[in-house]
Design an enzyme around this catalytic site. Structure first.
Site, PDB file in Angstrom:
ATOM      1  N   ASN A 140       0.860  -1.190   0.000  1.00  0.00           N
ATOM      2  CA  ASN A 140       0.000   0.000   0.000  1.00  0.00           C
ATOM      3  C   ASN A 140       0.896   1.240   0.000  1.00  0.00           C
ATOM      4  O   ASN A 140       1.486   1.576   1.022  1.00  0.00           O
ATOM      5  CB  ASN A 140      -0.891  -0.028   1.259  1.00  0.00           C
ATOM      6  CG  ASN A 140      -1.696   1.246   1.426  1.00  0.00           C
ATOM      7  OD1 ASN A 140      -1.806   2.056   0.499  1.00  0.00           O
ATOM      8  ND2 ASN A 140      -2.266   1.430   2.607  1.00  0.00           N
ATOM      9  N   TRP A 141       0.962   1.900  -1.159  1.00  0.00           N
ATOM     10  CA  TRP A 141       1.860   3.065  -1.280  1.00  0.00           C
ATOM     11  C   TRP A 141       1.309   4.297  -0.559  1.00  0.00           C
ATOM     12  O   TRP A 141       2.018   5.276  -0.412  1.00  0.00           O
ATOM     13  CB  TRP A 141       2.056   3.430  -2.746  1.00  0.00           C
ATOM     14  CG  TRP A 141       2.783   2.403  -3.565  1.00  0.00           C
ATOM     15  CD1 TRP A 141       3.242   1.178  -3.166  1.00  0.00           C
ATOM     16  CD2 TRP A 141       3.127   2.521  -4.949  1.00  0.00           C
ATOM     17  NE1 TRP A 141       3.844   0.534  -4.211  1.00  0.00           N
ATOM     18  CE2 TRP A 141       3.792   1.334  -5.322  1.00  0.00           C
ATOM     19  CE3 TRP A 141       2.933   3.517  -5.917  1.00  0.00           C
ATOM     20  CZ2 TRP A 141       4.275   1.120  -6.617  1.00  0.00           C
ATOM     21  CZ3 TRP A 141       3.402   3.301  -7.200  1.00  0.00           C
ATOM     22  CH2 TRP A 141       4.067   2.112  -7.538  1.00  0.00           C
ATOM     23  N   LYS A 142       0.042   4.277  -0.219  1.00  0.00           N
ATOM     24  CA  LYS A 142      -0.621   5.461   0.355  1.00  0.00           C
ATOM     25  C   LYS A 142      -0.415   6.656  -0.592  1.00  0.00           C
ATOM     26  O   LYS A 142      -0.385   6.454  -1.802  1.00  0.00           O
ATOM     27  CB  LYS A 142      -0.089   5.731   1.761  1.00  0.00           C
ATOM     28  CG  LYS A 142      -0.146   4.468   2.633  1.00  0.00           C
ATOM     29  CD  LYS A 142       0.081   4.741   4.085  1.00  0.00           C
ATOM     30  CE  LYS A 142       0.110   3.417   4.827  1.00  0.00           C
ATOM     31  NZ  LYS A 142       0.071   3.574   6.269  1.00  0.00           N
ATOM     32  N   HIS A 197      -9.335   0.921   5.052  1.00  0.00           N
ATOM     33  CA  HIS A 197      -8.041   1.096   5.731  1.00  0.00           C
ATOM     34  C   HIS A 197      -8.250   1.989   6.948  1.00  0.00           C
ATOM     35  O   HIS A 197      -9.080   2.908   6.919  1.00  0.00           O
ATOM     36  CB  HIS A 197      -7.024   1.720   4.767  1.00  0.00           C
ATOM     37  CG  HIS A 197      -5.636   1.722   5.321  1.00  0.00           C
ATOM     38  ND1 HIS A 197      -5.203   2.687   6.196  1.00  0.00           N
ATOM     39  CD2 HIS A 197      -4.607   0.864   5.158  1.00  0.00           C
ATOM     40  CE1 HIS A 197      -3.949   2.419   6.541  1.00  0.00           C
ATOM     41  NE2 HIS A 197      -3.563   1.317   5.916  1.00  0.00           N
ATOM     42  N   GLU A 199      -6.707   4.420   8.025  1.00  0.00           N
ATOM     43  CA  GLU A 199      -6.562   5.866   7.765  1.00  0.00           C
ATOM     44  C   GLU A 199      -7.847   6.441   7.167  1.00  0.00           C
ATOM     45  O   GLU A 199      -8.196   7.597   7.419  1.00  0.00           O
ATOM     46  CB  GLU A 199      -5.345   6.103   6.850  1.00  0.00           C
ATOM     47  CG  GLU A 199      -4.052   5.941   7.639  1.00  0.00           C
ATOM     48  CD  GLU A 199      -2.856   5.454   6.838  1.00  0.00           C
ATOM     49  OE1 GLU A 199      -2.868   5.542   5.602  1.00  0.00           O
ATOM     50  OE2 GLU A 199      -1.896   4.970   7.479  1.00  0.00           O
ATOM     51  N   GLU A 227      -5.164  -5.461  10.453  1.00  0.00           N
ATOM     52  CA  GLU A 227      -4.158  -4.434  10.693  1.00  0.00           C
ATOM     53  C   GLU A 227      -4.434  -3.741  12.026  1.00  0.00           C
ATOM     54  O   GLU A 227      -5.242  -2.797  12.086  1.00  0.00           O
ATOM     55  CB  GLU A 227      -4.191  -3.393   9.582  1.00  0.00           C
ATOM     56  CG  GLU A 227      -3.885  -3.944   8.220  1.00  0.00           C
ATOM     57  CD  GLU A 227      -3.283  -2.860   7.334  1.00  0.00           C
ATOM     58  OE1 GLU A 227      -2.153  -3.047   6.893  1.00  0.00           O
ATOM     59  OE2 GLU A 227      -3.933  -1.828   7.125  1.00  0.00           O
ATOM     60  N   GLY A 276       2.619   1.743  10.946  1.00  0.00           N
ATOM     61  CA  GLY A 276       3.591   2.827  10.884  1.00  0.00           C
ATOM     62  C   GLY A 276       4.301   3.103  12.196  1.00  0.00           C
ATOM     63  O   GLY A 276       5.004   4.107  12.311  1.00  0.00           O
ATOM     64  N   SER A 306       3.694  -2.599  10.368  1.00  0.00           N
ATOM     65  CA  SER A 306       5.153  -2.627  10.587  1.00  0.00           C
ATOM     66  C   SER A 306       5.804  -3.938  10.125  1.00  0.00           C
ATOM     67  O   SER A 306       6.738  -4.429  10.764  1.00  0.00           O
ATOM     68  CB  SER A 306       5.470  -2.324  12.055  1.00  0.00           C
ATOM     69  OG  SER A 306       5.023  -1.010  12.382  1.00  0.00           O
ATOM     70  N   GLY A 347       2.890  -1.214   4.342  1.00  0.00           N
ATOM     71  CA  GLY A 347       2.865   0.213   4.046  1.00  0.00           C
ATOM     72  C   GLY A 347       4.263   0.725   3.771  1.00  0.00           C
ATOM     73  O   GLY A 347       4.804   0.588   2.673  1.00  0.00           O
ATOM     74  N   GLY A 348       4.894   1.294   4.792  1.00  0.00           N
ATOM     75  CA  GLY A 348       6.204   1.934   4.639  1.00  0.00           C
ATOM     76  C   GLY A 348       7.226   1.102   3.880  1.00  0.00           C
ATOM     77  O   GLY A 348       7.896   1.608   2.953  1.00  0.00           O
TER      78      GLY A 348
END
Ligand code: PEP
Length: 263
Positions: A13-15, A105, A107, A175, A181, A221, A242-243
């Site tokens: 997931n590049w966000k 998600h 967010e 998640e 993150g 993470s 993610g990251g």
């Protein structure tokens, strides 16, 4: 009866990162790095989830160069068309050959106030348009303290599946919000406990065959150094990353977890 074989799924997931030009260079580099390492895409599926504005470029690259990387969007409208400024229809995503779409998600649940009902409507919209929803659920640190590990994700998943029936193709991502993150991943045992509970929800709602076939991912993470522990668990079928998905080497090392799962 033989256990059902689910193809592990590693999703990035590049966000809101990488524009359409950067997406082309990134996907090319990722595909080369996996190819150089003789990655077997049939054995572990790899997908990227770029921003909407990158999808056409990613589609053109992947179809033109016949890359085996899958792709999807990070959200979809619950509606098909009409006066919904800023929204993107599932029909538009299908026209760009998106195989997947992330829904609910944390967010979006937090920053865009997406309720369980909206998540259910979006999941149904994705299925209607022939796109596999990657339905995200997970508890906050406060939920964890108040209700224990499974209660909130289980309730969220029950609500998200409300509009679905039959032999639907879905992916579920567990998640924990506190792990996203933060650098503080859940333990493999914690992930397994919740993923097993989520599989039971799918079995109770959509039947055992769908539950056996559905891939349940852990997210929060994840990195190359901890993926193997999650993938050893029987109810964890992959990761939503993610990251670490923004670094081609790290992400391809995660996708190649089978190389270090025994270590
Ligand atoms: C995510 O946002 O879905 C996620 C899991 O992020 P990270 O891997 O950075 O924790």
């Amino acid at each position: 009866m033989a256990a059902v074989k689910r193809v592990p799924f590693i999703a990035g997931n590049w966000k809101m990162n990488l524009d359409h030009l950067q997406s082309i260079a990134f996907v090319q580099k990722l595909a080369w790095s996996l190819k150089d390492a003789n990655h077997d895409f049939g054995a572990v599926e790899v997908a990227v989830f770029p921003p909407f504005t990158d999808l056409r470029s990613v589609q053109t690259l992947i179809s033109g160069d016949k890359l085996e990387v899958a792709y999807g969007a990070q959200d979809v409208s619950q509606f098909d068309s009409g006066a919904y400024t800023g929204e993107i229809s599932g029909a538009f995503l299908k026209a760009l050959d998106c195989a997947y779409v992330i829904i609910g998600h944390s967010e979006r649940r937090t920053m865009h106030a997406e309720s369980d009902e909206v998540v259910a409507a979006k999941s149904a919209a994705a299925v209607k348009h022939g796109i596999v929803p990657v339905i995200c659920v997970g508890e906050t640190a406060e939920d964890l303290e108040k209700h224990g590990p499974s209660a909130v994700p289980v309730a969220q998943l029950k609500a998200a599946l409300a509009g679905l029936s039959g032999a639907v193709d879905i992916v579920v991502a567990y998640e924990p919000v506190w792990a996203i993150g933060s650098g503080l991943a859940a333990t493999p045992e914690q992930a397994e406990q919740v993923c097993a509970a989520l599989r039971k929800v799918i079995a109770d709602t959509l039947g055992k065959d769908v539950a056996d076939a559905t891939r349940i991912l852990y997210g929060g993470s994840v990195k190359a150094a901890n993926i193997a522990g999650f993938m050893r668990e029987p109810n964890v079928d992959g990761a939503l990353v993610g990251g670490a998905s923004l670094d081609t080497k790290e992400f391809s090392d995660i996708a190649r977890f089978q190389k270090h799962v025994g270590t």
